[in-house]
Design a protein around this motif. Structure first.
Motif, mmCIF file in Angstrom:
data_model
loop_
_atom_site.group_PDB
_atom_site.id
_atom_site.type_symbol
_atom_site.label_atom_id
_atom_site.label_comp_id
_atom_site.label_asym_id
_atom_site.label_seq_id
_atom_site.Cartn_x
_atom_site.Cartn_y
_atom_site.Cartn_z
ATOM 1 N N TRP A 164 0.865 -1.129 -0.144
ATOM 2 C CA TRP A 164 -0.077 -0.020 -0.071
ATOM 3 C C TRP A 164 0.814 1.204 0.048
ATOM 4 C CZ3 TRP A 164 -5.297 -0.103 -0.106
ATOM 5 C CH2 TRP A 164 -6.047 -1.251 0.240
ATOM 6 N N TYR A 165 0.328 2.322 -0.786
ATOM 7 C CA TYR A 165 1.173 3.542 -0.621
ATOM 8 C C TYR A 165 0.408 4.430 0.429
ATOM 9 C CZ TYR A 165 3.424 2.127 -5.095
ATOM 10 O OH TYR A 165 4.431 1.499 -5.704
ATOM 11 N N ARG A 166 1.009 4.609 1.464
ATOM 12 C CA ARG A 166 0.513 5.628 2.450
ATOM 13 C C ARG A 166 1.476 6.651 3.048
ATOM 14 N NH1 ARG A 166 -0.134 2.751 7.039
ATOM 15 N NH2 ARG A 166 -1.775 3.484 7.526
ATOM 16 N N PRO A 167 1.474 7.715 2.235
ATOM 17 C CA PRO A 167 2.452 8.716 2.604
ATOM 18 C C PRO A 167 1.944 9.635 3.560
ATOM 19 C CG PRO A 167 1.356 9.310 0.569
ATOM 20 C CD PRO A 167 1.068 7.934 0.744
ATOM 21 N N ARG A 168 2.739 10.570 4.235
ATOM 22 C CA ARG A 168 2.252 11.560 5.129
ATOM 23 C C ARG A 168 2.461 12.992 4.349
ATOM 24 N NH1 ARG A 168 1.563 9.817 10.442
ATOM 25 N NH2 ARG A 168 2.413 7.888 10.768
ATOM 26 N N ILE A 169 1.319 13.658 4.449
ATOM 27 C CA ILE A 169 1.325 14.944 3.466
ATOM 28 C C ILE A 169 0.785 15.895 4.393
ATOM 29 C CG2 ILE A 169 0.554 16.118 1.470
ATOM 30 C CD1 ILE A 169 -0.075 13.402 0.380
ATOM 31 N N GLY A 170 1.463 17.012 4.613
ATOM 32 C CA GLY A 170 1.087 18.158 5.452
ATOM 33 C C GLY A 170 1.224 18.137 6.878
ATOM 34 N N TRP A 171 0.529 19.025 7.616
ATOM 35 C CA TRP A 171 0.568 18.920 9.040
ATOM 36 C C TRP A 171 -0.997 19.486 9.532
ATOM 37 C CZ3 TRP A 171 4.944 17.571 11.948
ATOM 38 C CH2 TRP A 171 6.072 17.714 11.098
ATOM 39 N N VAL A 172 -1.096 18.700 10.628
ATOM 40 C CA VAL A 172 -2.306 19.248 11.537
ATOM 41 C C VAL A 172 -1.994 19.277 13.077
ATOM 42 C CG1 VAL A 172 -4.171 18.200 9.875
ATOM 43 C CG2 VAL A 172 -3.205 16.563 11.822
ATOM 44 N N TRP A 228 -3.167 18.177 16.621
ATOM 45 C CA TRP A 228 -4.151 17.497 17.402
ATOM 46 C C TRP A 228 -3.848 17.890 18.941
ATOM 47 C CZ3 TRP A 228 -7.989 16.506 14.629
ATOM 48 C CH2 TRP A 228 -7.710 15.972 13.371
ATOM 49 N N ASP A 229 -5.031 18.618 19.744
ATOM 50 C CA ASP A 229 -4.397 18.846 21.018
ATOM 51 C C ASP A 229 -3.207 19.867 21.052
ATOM 52 O OD1 ASP A 229 -6.833 17.794 21.837
ATOM 53 O OD2 ASP A 229 -5.714 15.762 22.063
ATOM 54 N N GLY A 230 -2.853 20.656 20.137
ATOM 55 C CA GLY A 230 -1.761 21.495 20.346
ATOM 56 C C GLY A 230 -0.462 20.873 19.769
ATOM 57 N N THR A 231 -0.628 19.512 19.308
ATOM 58 C CA THR A 231 0.733 18.664 18.946
ATOM 59 C C THR A 231 0.616 18.742 17.481
ATOM 60 O OG1 THR A 231 0.534 17.493 20.831
ATOM 61 C CG2 THR A 231 2.115 16.658 19.263
ATOM 62 N N PRO A 232 1.608 19.134 16.833
ATOM 63 C CA PRO A 232 1.490 19.000 15.214
ATOM 64 C C PRO A 232 1.730 17.418 14.855
ATOM 65 C CG PRO A 232 3.747 19.911 15.957
ATOM 66 C CD PRO A 232 2.794 20.127 17.378
ATOM 67 N N THR A 233 1.204 17.002 13.934
ATOM 68 C CA THR A 233 1.337 15.786 13.219
ATOM 69 C C THR A 233 1.026 15.529 11.954
ATOM 70 O OG1 THR A 233 0.695 13.391 13.572
ATOM 71 C CG2 THR A 233 -0.825 15.149 13.987
ATOM 72 N N GLN A 234 1.297 14.914 11.300
ATOM 73 C CA GLN A 234 1.303 14.605 9.763
ATOM 74 C C GLN A 234 0.383 13.536 9.506
ATOM 75 O OE1 GLN A 234 5.689 14.145 8.302
ATOM 76 N NE2 GLN A 234 4.815 15.706 7.003
ATOM 77 N N PRO A 235 -0.708 14.010 8.786
ATOM 78 C CA PRO A 235 -1.725 12.783 8.462
ATOM 79 C C PRO A 235 -1.117 12.073 7.432
ATOM 80 C CG PRO A 235 -2.393 15.003 7.490
ATOM 81 C CD PRO A 235 -1.002 15.268 8.464
ATOM 82 N N ARG A 236 -1.795 10.799 7.649
ATOM 83 C CA ARG A 236 -1.403 9.817 6.516
ATOM 84 C C ARG A 236 -2.555 9.459 5.752
ATOM 85 N NH1 ARG A 236 2.342 5.884 6.356
ATOM 86 N NH2 ARG A 236 2.883 5.904 8.547
ATOM 87 N N PHE A 237 -2.303 9.306 4.213
ATOM 88 C CA PHE A 237 -3.346 9.248 3.262
ATOM 89 C C PHE A 237 -2.994 7.864 2.679
ATOM 90 C CE2 PHE A 237 -2.918 13.583 3.935
ATOM 91 C CZ PHE A 237 -4.056 14.246 3.916
ATOM 92 N N ASN A 238 -3.920 6.894 2.608
ATOM 93 C CA ASN A 238 -4.118 5.777 1.872
ATOM 94 C C ASN A 238 -4.382 5.940 0.561
ATOM 95 O OD1 ASN A 238 -4.132 3.004 1.084
ATOM 96 N ND2 ASN A 238 -5.372 2.298 2.929
ATOM 97 N N LEU A 239 -3.455 5.780 -0.598
ATOM 98 C CA LEU A 239 -3.540 5.983 -1.924
ATOM 99 C C LEU A 239 -3.683 4.660 -2.758
ATOM 100 C CD1 LEU A 239 -1.042 8.796 -2.265
ATOM 101 C CD2 LEU A 239 -3.152 8.918 -1.543
ATOM 102 N N GLY A 240 -3.974 3.683 -2.070
ATOM 103 C CA GLY A 240 -4.103 2.466 -2.955
ATOM 104 C C GLY A 240 -2.766 1.662 -3.281
ATOM 105 N N THR A 241 -2.688 0.618 -4.001
ATOM 106 C CA THR A 241 -1.710 -0.314 -4.392
ATOM 107 C C THR A 241 -1.143 0.103 -5.909
ATOM 108 O OG1 THR A 241 -3.136 -1.828 -4.971
ATOM 109 C CG2 THR A 241 -2.439 -2.096 -2.729
ATOM 110 N N ASP A 242 -2.216 0.736 -6.881
ATOM 111 C CA ASP A 242 -1.547 0.860 -8.163
ATOM 112 C C ASP A 242 -0.732 2.065 -7.944
ATOM 113 O OD1 ASP A 242 -2.118 2.470 -10.626
ATOM 114 O OD2 ASP A 242 -2.124 0.121 -11.091
ATOM 115 N N ARG A 243 0.554 2.058 -8.461
ATOM 116 C CA ARG A 243 1.617 2.847 -8.120
ATOM 117 C C ARG A 243 1.281 4.338 -9.045
ATOM 118 N NH1 ARG A 243 6.831 3.826 -6.660
ATOM 119 N NH2 ARG A 243 8.073 5.377 -8.035
ATOM 120 N N LYS A 244 0.822 3.994 -10.407
ATOM 121 C CA LYS A 244 0.548 5.354 -11.275
ATOM 122 C C LYS A 244 -0.585 5.958 -10.768
ATOM 123 C CE LYS A 244 -0.060 6.420 -16.089
ATOM 124 N NZ LYS A 244 -0.194 5.699 -17.500
ATOM 125 N N GLU A 245 -1.614 5.383 -10.268
ATOM 126 C CA GLU A 245 -2.793 5.991 -9.717
ATOM 127 C C GLU A 245 -2.127 6.655 -8.432
ATOM 128 O OE1 GLU A 245 -6.691 7.519 -9.121
ATOM 129 O OE2 GLU A 245 -5.612 6.764 -10.785
#
Length: 581
Positions: free
Chosen positions: A15-23, A25-42
């Protein structure tokens, strides 16, 4: 601040699950993870869209973190959605008039995130919201007009426009250029094609030449004034008048902009009535009006023979194919090995009404700009040079016929001027010619494309000249003729066999077309030395007459002395150097 572009890598489960950007949560910066599927091109497509959205989000908010709404949009992109549905406001949003503000909120987010395609999730509610907003705007404008007339601010027919047209000319041009970047035709690499990049350059010049005025003031007269400005060929940055072609192309881009501005929902501008009927004819200066039966300059066969004597094999390949097939840089630069059929009878010879044997060679391809099919019989000399070019392409491991020795294409569509490579090769060739012939005319490389059609039109017919150029239809009198009959390629091939004799001096100019030895003397000097040697003149006398050293004469004498077993074939000869392939 935006996220750094990283190469996508799958996790152990694929699975392609990169972290992009910052949010936060309770004052603590963290990078959300996005599940982009298993097809590399997509996954790469979704990743790029989320990155672009995050950059817009940071630019709007002025801080390096996701806003809740942008993050929700990003989640939808990560799931594979290409269109984001915008829901109507709910009671929890605390709005005074949810129905009225639905269209307003959606318009705000469309402006904030131009990379997104946002559509209403409830089209009926959205349409009603748009209607309510238009009613509100019309009512407010009438109230404003009445108030301004009461205080004497409006005189005569002038008044407040009956509909709100926001934005300025330069803002609209910027939005138009962005639409070209987003929707314009692209290369396989994802880069814009040269013509699309040229359009963006023209938009920048439109901004430079026309004042930034409010769009509501851009009526028929103002638009007509912009068109007349280009019809009169304004001066360039060098102070010289714009060329007719440049002005004509700028007018064409201006009208494309007007049509886009009328159609887009980004602005509420409407094209004035009668604008499309304006004359677009560009002025021609007196010194450009040619009173002559000959308006197209081309090289004669004798002049082409001179050029051929000074060419190396690679330059000769471009010369022969360009001349034989009426091709310029854009056509030559896209030719691939598979386009050629060497030493093979035409498979449709009987249908075309021609005699063809295995001694024949042909080139068949689509014209790059219009994708019109073209086919050309190759003269034997051209076919042999093509065979040399095919062998060279094989050694380089490329499909294109015309590349540098590195394998990179000479017609580079990533450049602002893709034809620069061929133009530079041609210029260097003519520079060598002019060392021997000081008054030799300098015509551009594109004249090769004009030479054969000019001859066919003169000695045969317009339709064969058109067919040779791979234009859309060879019969201008009947645009539907192609729907009911085949194009007369048979007659074109027969004519090509006959006109070969017209160019015989070109091919007779060189004894060994594959000689790739570098020549350090002008050809005229080399030929004079050879002539004096045949007359048994002394080395010192020849050196004095030709203005060279005795060692140079001896070196040329050694080259002219036949060696036992010496011979030269058509293989094993390579073009040398990127500057002189």
């Amino acid at each position: 601040m935006t996220t750094r572009q990283r190469e996508l890598k799958p996790d152990p489960r694929g699975w392609y699950r990169p972290r992009i950007g910052w949010v936060r949560w309770d004052g603590t910066p963290t990078q959300p993870r996005f599940n982009l599927g298993t097809d590399r091109k997509e996954a790469e497509r979704r990743y790029a869209k989320i990155q672009e959205l995050y950059e817009e989000n940071c630019r709007v908010n002025g801080e390096d973190q996701w806003s809740p709404r942008a993050l929700s949009f990003a989640r939808e992109l990560a799931s594979g959605k290409k269109v984001v549905e915008y829901p109507p406001p709910s009671e929890e949003d605390g709005l005074e008039d949810q129905q009225l503000e639905y269209a307003q909120m959606m318009k705000v987010d469309q402006d904030r995130f131009p990379s997104l395609q946002i559509v209403p999730s409830d089209p009926a509610k959205y349409a009603e919201s748009v209607r309510l907003n238009e009613t509100l705007i019309t009512s407010r404008l009438r109230e404003l007009e009445a108030e301004m007339r009461e205080v004497g601010a409006l005189v005569g027919k002038s008044g407040v426009p009956d509909r709100l047209v926001t934005g300025t000319l330069h803002e609209a041009l910027d939005a138009y250029a962005e639409s070209v970047r987003r929707d314009g035709a692209k290369l396989p690499s994802g880069e814009l094609k040269p013509y699309q990049r040229l359009r963006i350059t023209k938009v920048e010049r439109l901004k430079r030449e026309h004042a930034d005025v409010p769009l509501h003031s851009l009526g028929h007269d103002q638009c007509a004034s912009m068109v007349h400005f280009w019809r009169n060929r304004p001066p360039t940055l060098r102070g010289t008048p714009s060329s007719r072609d440049d002005s004509r192309h700028n007018i064409g881009e201006l009208f494309r902009f007007f049509r886009w501005l009328d159609a887009t929902s980004q602005f509420q501008w409407t094209m004035p009535r009668g604008l499309t009927s304006l004359s677009r004819r560009v002025e021609k200066f007196d010194n450009e009006k040619k009173l002559s039966a000959v308006t197209k300059a081309t090289y004669t066969p004798e002049q082409l023979a001179v050029i051929n004597r000074h060419a190396n094999p690679f330059e000769r390949l471009a010369l022969y194919v360009g001349l034989n097939c009426a091709m310029g840089a854009a056509e030559l630069g896209r030719l691939v090995v598979a386009d050629f059929s060497l030493r093979s009878a035409h498979p449709l010879a009987a249908r075309l009404g021609i005699d063809s044997t295995d001694e024949d060679s042909f080139l068949s391809c689509l014209r790059p700009k219009t994708e019109v099919f073209g086919e050309w019989l190759l003269w034997s000399e051209t076919a042999e040079m093509v065979r040399w070019g095919v062998e060279r392409a094989g050694r380089l491991g490329v499909d294109l016929l015309f590349t540098w020795d590195t394998g990179e294409p000479i017609y580079d569509e990533d450049l602002q001027n893709p034809q620069a490579g061929f133009a530079n090769i041609w210029t260097r060739l003519l520079d060598r010619v002019r060392k021997s012939h000081l008054d030799f005319p300098e015509l551009p490389f594109g004249t090769l494309r004009d030479t054969l059609p000019d001859l066919l039109r003169r000695d045969y017919s317009d339709d064969l000249a058109s067919l040779c150029l791979a234009h859309g239809t060879p019969s201008k009198a009947d645009s539907l003729l192609d729907c009911y009959s085949n194009k007369p390629f048979g007659r074109l091939h027969q004519a090509m066999r006959q006109v070969r004799e017209h160019f015989a001096p070109v091919f007779a100019a060189v004894r060994d077309p594959f000689d790739d030895a570098k020549h350090y003397l002008p050809v005229a000097v080399k030929e004079r030395i050879a002539e004096l040697l045949r007359q048994n003149k002394g080395t010192t006398e020849i050196a004095r007459e030709c203005g060279v050293s005795r060692m140079t004469v001896l070196r040329e004498k050694k080259k002219l002395t036949p060696r036992a077993g010496a011979g030269r074939g058509t293989s094993g000869h390579q073009a040398s150097g990127k500057a002189h392939p």
